[in-house]
Design a protein around this motif. Structure first.
Motif, mmCIF file in Angstrom:
data_model
loop_
_atom_site.group_PDB
_atom_site.id
_atom_site.type_symbol
_atom_site.label_atom_id
_atom_site.label_comp_id
_atom_site.label_asym_id
_atom_site.label_seq_id
_atom_site.Cartn_x
_atom_site.Cartn_y
_atom_site.Cartn_z
ATOM 1 N N GLU A 25 -2.203 3.661 9.890
ATOM 2 C CA GLU A 25 -1.347 3.427 8.724
ATOM 3 C C GLU A 25 0.048 2.911 9.077
ATOM 4 O O GLU A 25 0.540 1.962 8.463
ATOM 5 N N ASP B 2 0.824 -1.206 0.000
ATOM 6 C CA ASP B 2 0.000 0.000 0.000
ATOM 7 C C ASP B 2 0.865 1.266 0.000
ATOM 8 O O ASP B 2 0.433 2.323 0.447
ATOM 9 N N LYS C 241 1.876 3.374 -2.317
ATOM 10 C CA LYS C 241 1.399 4.546 -3.056
ATOM 11 C C LYS C 241 0.364 5.323 -2.241
ATOM 12 O O LYS C 241 0.443 6.549 -2.131
ATOM 13 N N SER C 242 -0.585 4.637 -1.658
ATOM 14 C CA SER C 242 -1.615 5.291 -0.851
ATOM 15 C C SER C 242 -1.007 5.945 0.395
ATOM 16 O O SER C 242 -1.381 7.066 0.760
ATOM 17 N N HIS C 243 -0.061 5.256 1.014
ATOM 18 C CA HIS C 243 0.590 5.786 2.211
ATOM 19 C C HIS C 243 1.360 7.066 1.864
ATOM 20 O O HIS C 243 1.276 8.063 2.575
ATOM 21 N N LYS C 244 2.068 7.020 0.755
ATOM 22 C CA LYS C 244 2.829 8.194 0.316
ATOM 23 C C LYS C 244 1.887 9.369 0.031
ATOM 24 O O LYS C 244 2.203 10.515 0.367
ATOM 25 N N GLU C 245 0.741 9.097 -0.570
ATOM 26 C CA GLU C 245 -0.228 10.162 -0.842
ATOM 27 C C GLU C 245 -0.709 10.812 0.464
ATOM 28 O O GLU C 245 -0.886 12.040 0.524
ATOM 29 N N LYS C 246 -0.902 10.006 1.494
ATOM 30 C CA LYS C 246 -1.300 10.541 2.799
ATOM 31 C C LYS C 246 -0.192 11.434 3.363
ATOM 32 O O LYS C 246 -0.459 12.495 3.928
ATOM 33 N N HIS D 165 -2.727 8.555 12.288
ATOM 34 C CA HIS D 165 -1.903 7.954 11.236
ATOM 35 C C HIS D 165 -0.993 6.871 11.807
ATOM 36 O O HIS D 165 -0.861 5.799 11.223
#
Length: 134
Positions: free
Chosen positions: A122, A72, A74-79, A118
Motif C-alpha cells: 500500500e 485510493d 479512502k481504502s488506505h485510510k480504512e486499512k 502494508h
C-alpha cells in the motif's frame, strides 16, 4: 524474527521512511527483549509507543495522500483504521491479561507482519503516485 530495513521498504519519502524505521525498531526491541528473557517488561513500552505513534504516522501519511489527491485514499485510510483497532485491541488484551508469549507473538505477527506487508504494497503505491505527480 527481527525485521530488517532494506530497499524493498523504502517509499522515497524521507519523513515516512524514518517513521517506518522507528516503528520497526520498536518491534525489534520487543523481540530482542524476548530473546533475553525481558520481553514481559518491554511489551508495555512497545504497545504504548505503537498506540501513540501509529496515530501520528498515519495522520502524516494520510495528509500526504490528500495533498497529492491519491485516488485510493479512502481504502488506505480504512486499512489504517483497522490497524489502529488491532493495536488498541492488543493493548487492551495486555491490560486485562498481562504480558505473555501469546501476546508477544500477536505483536510480532499482527503488528510487525502487517506493517511490513502494508509498506511493501500500500505505501509503495502511495509513494509511486506522489512521484508521478512531480
Amino acid at each position: 524474527m527481527a525485521y530488517n530495513w532494506d530497499k524493498s521498504l523504502e517509499t522515497g519519502n524521507i519523513i515516512i521512511d524514518e517513521q517506518h524505521k522507528s516503528i520497526i525498531k520498536a518491534i525489534n526491541n520487543l523481540l530482542d527483549a524476548c530473546n533475553t528473557g525481558k520481553g514481559r517488561l518491554e511489551v508495555e513500552n512497545t504497545l504504548i509507543f505503537l498506540k501513540d505513534y501509529v496515530v501520528k504516522h498515519f495522520n502524516d501519511e494520510e495528509n500526504l495522500q490528500i495533498k497529492s489527491n491519491y485516488p485510493d485514499y479512502k481504502s488506505h485510510k480504512e486499512k489504517h483504521e483497522a490497524f489502529k483497532n488491532t493495536v488498541n485491541d492488543i493493548y487492551e488484551e495486555y491490560k486485562e491479561k498481562g504480558a505473555n508469549i501469546g501476546l508477544v507473538a500477536k505483536v510480532n505477527m499482527s503488528i510487525g507482519g502487517w506493517l511490513i506487508n502494508h509498506i511493501k504494497s500500500e505505501d509503495k503505491k502511495v509513494a509511486d503516485h506522489i512521484k508521478s505527480m512531480k
